[in-house]
Scaffold this motif. Structure first.
Motif, PDB file in Angstrom:
ATOM      1  N   SER A 132       0.819  -1.220   0.000  1.00 42.54           N
ATOM      2  CA  SER A 132       0.000   0.000   0.000  1.00 42.54           C
ATOM      3  C   SER A 132       0.849   1.264   0.000  1.00 42.54           C
ATOM      4  O   SER A 132       0.362   2.330  -0.363  1.00 42.54           O
ATOM      5  CB  SER A 132      -0.960   0.009   1.200  1.00 42.54           C
ATOM      6  OG  SER A 132      -0.274   0.290   2.406  1.00 42.54           O
ATOM      7  N   GLU A 133       2.125   1.127   0.381  1.00 38.64           N
ATOM      8  CA  GLU A 133       3.041   2.276   0.386  1.00 38.64           C
ATOM      9  C   GLU A 133       4.050   2.208  -0.763  1.00 38.64           C
ATOM     10  O   GLU A 133       5.031   2.940  -0.780  1.00 38.64           O
ATOM     11  CB  GLU A 133       3.771   2.364   1.729  1.00 38.64           C
ATOM     12  CG  GLU A 133       2.880   2.742   2.893  1.00 38.64           C
ATOM     13  CD  GLU A 133       2.346   4.170   2.824  1.00 38.64           C
ATOM     14  OE1 GLU A 133       2.975   5.038   2.169  1.00 38.64           O
ATOM     15  OE2 GLU A 133       1.272   4.419   3.414  1.00 38.64           O
ATOM     16  N   GLY A 134       3.797   1.318  -1.721  1.00 31.11           N
ATOM     17  CA  GLY A 134       4.634   1.249  -2.918  1.00 31.11           C
ATOM     18  C   GLY A 134       5.850   0.337  -2.818  1.00 31.11           C
ATOM     19  O   GLY A 134       6.712   0.361  -3.687  1.00 31.11           O
ATOM     20  N   PHE A 135       5.926  -0.488  -1.763  1.00 31.16           N
ATOM     21  CA  PHE A 135       7.049  -1.399  -1.587  1.00 31.16           C
ATOM     22  C   PHE A 135       6.687  -2.795  -2.078  1.00 31.16           C
ATOM     23  O   PHE A 135       5.545  -3.222  -1.968  1.00 31.16           O
ATOM     24  CB  PHE A 135       7.417  -1.539  -0.098  1.00 31.16           C
ATOM     25  CG  PHE A 135       8.008  -0.309   0.522  1.00 31.16           C
ATOM     26  CD1 PHE A 135       9.387  -0.132   0.569  1.00 31.16           C
ATOM     27  CD2 PHE A 135       7.186   0.662   1.078  1.00 31.16           C
ATOM     28  CE1 PHE A 135       9.925   0.999   1.160  1.00 31.16           C
ATOM     29  CE2 PHE A 135       7.723   1.791   1.671  1.00 31.16           C
ATOM     30  CZ  PHE A 135       9.095   1.959   1.717  1.00 31.16           C
ATOM     31  N   GLY A 136       7.687  -3.487  -2.560  1.00 31.24           N
ATOM     32  CA  GLY A 136       7.564  -4.898  -2.839  1.00 31.24           C
ATOM     33  C   GLY A 136       8.572  -5.631  -1.978  1.00 31.24           C
ATOM     34  O   GLY A 136       9.557  -5.039  -1.541  1.00 31.24           O
TER      35      GLY A 136
END
Length: 129
Positions: A27-31
């Motif tokens: 949801s915060e753009g991390f993988g």
């Protein structure tokens, strides 16, 4: 200065907690690029028992690209580690690296604002779980 952002969460299935952290990271753009199972590794290498404990190597490619464009050697500081470990109480501690603390010694003025943004994102991740 602390070097991590941490929170204890109520007793629950460890796999469910890991899934919640992974979703909060997304949801915060991390993988999640890597996953280290400390419990299994310590058992295999040292025959030592640990409670469930994993380290997730998380990366936000937008911020990684910005940092690496400024200084390619910052690759040694990536990815951002987020750990989950079961405590004796049964609670689970979620802990993320504080990028500001990690990168403070580098002294790159251009990177500091990016580290602050990533710290804010990781704070939100920890709060969401």
């Amino acid at each position: 200065m602390t070097y991590h952002i941490s929170k204890k969460i109520a007793k629950q299935d460890f796999s469910s907690a890991k899934e919640k952290v992974t979703e909060a990271l997304k949801s915060e753009g991390f993988g999640v690029l890597t996953e280290i199972d400390i419990q299994a590794t310590m058992k295999k290498k040292l025959d030592k028992d640990y409670k469930p404990f994993v380290i997730l190597g998380a990366c936000n490619p937008v911020f990684a690209d910005k940092v690496l464009s400024i200084d390619p050697n910052m690759s040694a500081m990536l990815p951002c580690n987020v750990s989950l470990r079961e405590l004796e109480s049964g609670e689970i501690e979620v802990s993320a690296i504080d990028p500001i603390a990690a990168m403070a010694s580098v002294g790159h003025g251009d990177i500091e604002p990016l580290a602050k943004e990533v710290r804010n994102k990781l704070e939100r991740v920890v709060e969401k779980v």
